[in-house]
Design an enzyme around this catalytic site. Sequence first.
Site, PDB file in Angstrom:
ATOM      1  N   ASP A 110      34.956  81.958  44.968  1.00 26.46           N
ATOM      2  CA  ASP A 110      36.028  80.955  44.879  1.00 26.46           C
ATOM      3  C   ASP A 110      35.466  79.538  45.006  1.00 26.46           C
ATOM      4  OD1 ASP A 110      38.605  80.079  44.581  1.00 26.46           O
ATOM      5  OD2 ASP A 110      39.185  80.432  46.663  1.00 26.46           O
ATOM      6  N   ASN A 135      45.487  85.299  37.861  1.00 32.13           N
ATOM      7  CA  ASN A 135      44.822  84.157  37.223  1.00 32.13           C
ATOM      8  C   ASN A 135      45.357  83.835  35.821  1.00 32.13           C
ATOM      9  OD1 ASN A 135      41.615  84.811  38.825  1.00 32.13           O
ATOM     10  ND2 ASN A 135      43.151  83.305  39.378  1.00 32.13           N
TER      11      ASN A 135
HETATM   12  C1  IPE Z   1      40.745  84.711  43.727  1.00 31.83           C
HETATM   13  O1  IPE Z   1      40.650  83.328  43.655  1.00 31.83           O
HETATM   14  C2  IPE Z   1      40.382  85.305  42.406  1.00 31.83           C
HETATM   15  C3  IPE Z   1      38.998  85.137  41.987  1.00 31.83           C
HETATM   16  C4  IPE Z   1      38.023  84.621  42.683  1.00 31.83           C
HETATM   17  C5  IPE Z   1      38.719  85.629  40.672  1.00 31.83           C
HETATM   18  P1  IPE Z   1      41.924  82.404  43.399  1.00 31.83           P
HETATM   19  O2  IPE Z   1      41.445  81.019  43.443  1.00 31.83           O
HETATM   20  O3  IPE Z   1      42.628  82.840  42.188  1.00 31.83           O
HETATM   21  O4  IPE Z   1      42.823  82.763  44.666  1.00 31.83           O
HETATM   22  P2  IPE Z   1      44.029  81.963  45.340  1.00 31.83           P
HETATM   23  O5  IPE Z   1      45.031  81.704  44.303  1.00 31.83           O
HETATM   24  O6  IPE Z   1      43.469  80.703  45.903  1.00 31.83           O
HETATM   25  O7  IPE Z   1      44.516  82.875  46.438  1.00 31.83           O
HETATM   26  C1  IPE Z   2      37.108  80.871  41.367  1.00 29.77           C
HETATM   27  O1  IPE Z   2      37.176  79.479  41.407  1.00 29.77           O
HETATM   28  C2  IPE Z   2      36.995  81.407  39.971  1.00 29.77           C
HETATM   29  C3  IPE Z   2      38.205  82.072  39.460  1.00 29.77           C
HETATM   30  C4  IPE Z   2      39.301  82.275  40.126  1.00 29.77           C
HETATM   31  C5  IPE Z   2      38.137  82.557  38.107  1.00 29.77           C
HETATM   32  P1  IPE Z   2      38.551  78.732  41.229  1.00 29.77           P
HETATM   33  O2  IPE Z   2      38.778  78.465  39.785  1.00 29.77           O
HETATM   34  O3  IPE Z   2      39.651  79.464  41.913  1.00 29.77           O
HETATM   35  O4  IPE Z   2      38.256  77.367  41.987  1.00 29.77           O
HETATM   36  P2  IPE Z   2      39.248  76.591  42.936  1.00 29.77           P
HETATM   37  O5  IPE Z   2      39.676  77.545  44.000  1.00 29.77           O
HETATM   38  O6  IPE Z   2      40.391  76.142  42.079  1.00 29.77           O
HETATM   39  O7  IPE Z   2      38.422  75.478  43.464  1.00 29.77           O
HETATM   40 MG    MG Z   3      40.391  79.415  43.799  1.00 29.96          MG
END
Ligand code: IPE
Ligand code: IPE
Ligand code: MG
Length: 249
Positions: free
Chosen positions: A32, A80
């Site tokens: 993340d 997502n």
């Molecule tokens: C969790 O991250 C999913 C992945 C790392 C693929 P998100 O960024 O989507 O999670 P939330 O929405 O902050 O809980």
């Molecule tokens: C994790 O990074 C990757 C995916 C969920 C695909 P994020 O895209 O969630 O990054 P933040 O949490 O918005 O910084």
């Molecule tokens: Mg995230």
Amino acid sequence: MLRKIFGSSKKQPVDIDIDKEKLPRHIAVIMDGNGRWAKGQGLLRTAGHAAGVKTLKRILISADDMGIEALTVYAFSTENWKRPKAEVDFLLSLFSEYLAKELAEMHERGAQVKFIGDRTGFSEKLQQEMARAESLTENNTGIRFTIAANYGGRDEILRAAKLLAKDTNADIDSLTEADFEKYLDTFGAPPVDLVIRTSGEMRLSNFLLWQAAYAEFWYTNTPWPDFNEREFIEAIKEFAARNRRFGGV
Ligand code: IPE
Ligand code: IPE
Ligand code: MG
């Protein structure tokens, strides 16, 4: 002492000063913070995902060199899809690109590549690329490397329940937890010992709900693109020092 463990496609066994029995067998990572990392650099969120792929490569090599049996990474959740279409499209194209670029090397390392999640949500082409990666590497005996794509723990459990309901050979009354696990996407993987989440969030976000029931949780404020082998080893060392009781005393 730690040896440099990145950059090579060849196995370089690493001594991290932990008894082999104390190593986690299965590490699951919630990668993340790509978007926030990119924003902090004045870049588009997509640049964060591209940078995250580089971290993934290093962490996979590091896990393999340490002799970790299984590594599962959360790449795209069932939630997502709520993101802007351009970002979703970029992430999906990154999967294809990643497989095209990295599959040969993963195969050479002896990794078994697997996908969990509902792949019917993806294009035929991507589904074929995923199936090809799995079949090419299925007889390998090295690290089991699983990518969670269009994955949600609830979705997985629900799909498993549907498979079970349709299985005319299932004896429902005597069904055990181990029997039920056969219907999960992760069937055959060792239990998840350690869940790592980067970028400071302290939630599971629908990741491996069944499998992580007794996993140890470790988190860091570091965003995924900046995560490195040093912190990875720190997480593993902390895991090795924890006292897991599994409900006992
Ligand atoms: C969790 O991250 C999913 C992945 C790392 C693929 P998100 O960024 O989507 O999670 P939330 O929405 O902050 O809980
Ligand atoms: C994790 O990074 C990757 C995916 C969920 C695909 P994020 O895209 O969630 O990054 P933040 O949490 O918005 O910084
Ligand atoms: Mg995230």
